[in-house]
Design an enzyme around this catalytic site. Sequence first.
Site, PDB file in Angstrom:
ATOM      1  N   ASN A   7     -11.929  19.519  -8.892  1.00  0.00           N
ATOM      2  CA  ASN A   7     -10.461  19.695  -9.101  1.00  0.00           C
ATOM      3  C   ASN A   7     -10.626  19.878 -10.569  1.00  0.00           C
ATOM      4  O   ASN A   7     -10.561  19.021 -11.408  1.00  0.00           O
ATOM      5  CB  ASN A   7      -9.775  18.349  -8.792  1.00  0.00           C
ATOM      6  CG  ASN A   7      -8.459  18.499  -8.806  1.00  0.00           C
ATOM      7  OD1 ASN A   7      -7.921  19.556  -9.381  1.00  0.00           O
ATOM      8  ND2 ASN A   7      -7.742  17.519  -8.549  1.00  0.00           N
ATOM      9  N   ARG A  91      -9.914  22.534  -5.343  1.00  0.00           N
ATOM     10  CA  ARG A  91      -8.560  22.316  -5.233  1.00  0.00           C
ATOM     11  C   ARG A  91      -7.886  23.454  -6.074  1.00  0.00           C
ATOM     12  O   ARG A  91      -8.121  23.738  -7.267  1.00  0.00           O
ATOM     13  CB  ARG A  91      -8.079  21.069  -5.527  1.00  0.00           C
ATOM     14  CG  ARG A  91      -6.630  20.935  -5.629  1.00  0.00           C
ATOM     15  CD  ARG A  91      -6.161  19.648  -6.327  1.00  0.00           C
ATOM     16  NE  ARG A  91      -4.754  19.512  -6.276  1.00  0.00           N
ATOM     17  CZ  ARG A  91      -3.961  19.119  -7.308  1.00  0.00           C
ATOM     18  NH1 ARG A  91      -4.556  18.879  -8.343  1.00  0.00           N
ATOM     19  NH2 ARG A  91      -2.660  19.206  -7.077  1.00  0.00           N
ATOM     20  N   ASP A 282       5.170   4.218 -14.543  1.00  0.00           N
ATOM     21  CA  ASP A 282       4.372   3.634 -13.732  1.00  0.00           C
ATOM     22  C   ASP A 282       5.213   2.503 -12.937  1.00  0.00           C
ATOM     23  O   ASP A 282       5.808   1.655 -13.407  1.00  0.00           O
ATOM     24  CB  ASP A 282       3.242   2.909 -14.514  1.00  0.00           C
ATOM     25  CG  ASP A 282       2.255   2.278 -13.796  1.00  0.00           C
ATOM     26  OD1 ASP A 282       2.389   1.486 -12.565  1.00  0.00           O
ATOM     27  OD2 ASP A 282       0.986   2.580 -13.989  1.00  0.00           O
TER      28      ASP A 282
HETATM   29  P1  AMP Z   1      -0.614   8.556  -7.527  1.00  0.00           P
HETATM   30  O1  AMP Z   1       0.123   9.564  -8.468  1.00  0.00           O
HETATM   31  O2  AMP Z   1      -0.902   8.710  -6.138  1.00  0.00           O
HETATM   32  O3  AMP Z   1      -1.897   7.999  -8.310  1.00  0.00           O
HETATM   33  O4  AMP Z   1       0.277   6.948  -7.806  1.00  0.00           O
HETATM   34  C1  AMP Z   1       0.477   6.696  -9.020  1.00  0.00           C
HETATM   35  C2  AMP Z   1       1.672   5.617  -8.762  1.00  0.00           C
HETATM   36  O5  AMP Z   1       1.314   4.430  -7.814  1.00  0.00           O
HETATM   37  C3  AMP Z   1       1.907   5.023 -10.394  1.00  0.00           C
HETATM   38  O6  AMP Z   1       3.327   4.842 -10.560  1.00  0.00           O
HETATM   39  C4  AMP Z   1       1.438   3.350  -9.902  1.00  0.00           C
HETATM   40  O7  AMP Z   1       2.180   2.614 -10.596  1.00  0.00           O
HETATM   41  C5  AMP Z   1       1.826   3.298  -8.535  1.00  0.00           C
HETATM   42  N1  AMP Z   1       1.227   2.350  -7.784  1.00  0.00           N
HETATM   43  C6  AMP Z   1      -0.335   1.926  -7.996  1.00  0.00           C
HETATM   44  N2  AMP Z   1      -0.431   0.606  -7.419  1.00  0.00           N
HETATM   45  C7  AMP Z   1       0.945   0.192  -7.251  1.00  0.00           C
HETATM   46  C8  AMP Z   1       1.099  -0.812  -6.782  1.00  0.00           C
HETATM   47  N3  AMP Z   1       0.411  -2.216  -6.390  1.00  0.00           N
HETATM   48  N4  AMP Z   1       2.775  -1.308  -6.606  1.00  0.00           N
HETATM   49  C9  AMP Z   1       3.575  -0.303  -6.996  1.00  0.00           C
HETATM   50  N5  AMP Z   1       3.099   0.865  -7.244  1.00  0.00           N
HETATM   51  C10 AMP Z   1       1.775   1.099  -7.570  1.00  0.00           C
END
Ligand code: AMP
Length: 401
Positions: A7, A91, A282
């Site tokens: 990727n 990808r 986040d």
């Molecule tokens: P991704 O783009 O799929 O990697 O997702 C990233 C997002 O998932 C970020 O906003 C992280 O804060 C959120 N995330 C990861 N773990 C948690 C958790 N335990 N609770 C809430 N959000 C989470």
Amino acid sequence: MKVLVINAGSSSLKYQLYDMTDESVLAKGLVERIGMDSSIVTHKPTGGTEVTEVSEILEHTTAIRKVLSLLTDPEHGVIGSVDEIEAVGHRVVHGGEYFGESALVDGDVKTKIRLLFDLAPLHNPASMMGIKAAESNMNVPQVVVFDTAFHQSMPEHAYLYAIPRVLYSKHKVRRYGAHGTSHEFVSKTAAEFLNRPIEDLKIISCHVGNGASVTAVKGGRSIDTSMGMTPLEGLMMGTRSGDLDPAIVPYVMNKEELTVNEVNSMLNKHSGLLAISGISSDMREITDGMQKGDANSKLAFDMYEYRLRKYIGSYAAVMNGVDVITFTAGVGENSVVLRKKVCENLTYLGVELDDELNEIRSGEPRRISTANSKVEVLVIPTNEELVIARDTNRIVQGLMS
Ligand code: AMP
């Protein structure tokens, strides 16, 4: 067959080496800061120790060379020789209208990916660098897997914008969607989990992470999705605005004397959760802030959840019902509180969440709805790399037979 999944981003290259006999990951890693001073390489052999190196990697060809030397390294490697890798899967973000499925790389495929540079100016050139880098280091078949391909089944009434048709015929302005590999993987896995034929199911697939999209999957085919010509449309995301009145763009450009690039960057990088919370993009930090009583974090969370719920409602309307709702990606897989808030407001659809099941943390597909719920609500961890490895394996095996 061993398949290397790549990727490539403009200054990064993620990789995973799969053994397709049991679909196990032998090693994975990431090269960051390509073309900058002190690139960082992180390599993790499965079951072994993660190694991090700082070195000078000026372009993607050198990055792949580095990856191959780590994969065959006497201490940290997982294969004896590069010849053990029989195929490479890439990808690629944008397949436009050319690609409704994954494809074996040849001259024609490369030309088409290049023709799509305009539609994905940040992503497709990076993928092309990855393809060329692999080509110059290895002499094996390469396959490209597109984020948009799964959504090519959308009907015209879903993919066209209500703007002059000439913009579609001349410039291909239409909705393409994204996260297709994830939505396809999750919907297939959901049908397998339920032991029901996908052809019979109406699934609303929620891929909610930093980037986020929802897809209406009817009979195994994407019939609508929330991302549009670019990933900006649809849900509110970590730093993207999602849906907004397009008249805001010229209005704000005028008032704030912004250039096209500046307004683009505002909507893609400085909006969403980050803009509303004023703290972070986040979701973990937003949730923490909300639990500590921070009003802006609560507003950001509420807007994110509200917009997701609006899409779920509209896709239930689009499909005249829904059998399964799936949650995946960082937020969807981990946020107990987001899933609870969404589901407690979907009772009109017959959704009944089981609070205890919703609390369980696991990396496996699982049901979080009650036995009485009219709609199955599932958490399905996504695995886009595995889709790329599977498609690559299938296409290259086909070549050999
Ligand atoms: P991704 O783009 O799929 O990697 O997702 C990233 C997002 O998932 C970020 O906003 C992280 O804060 C959120 N995330 C990861 N773990 C948690 C958790 N335990 N609770 C809430 N959000 C989470």
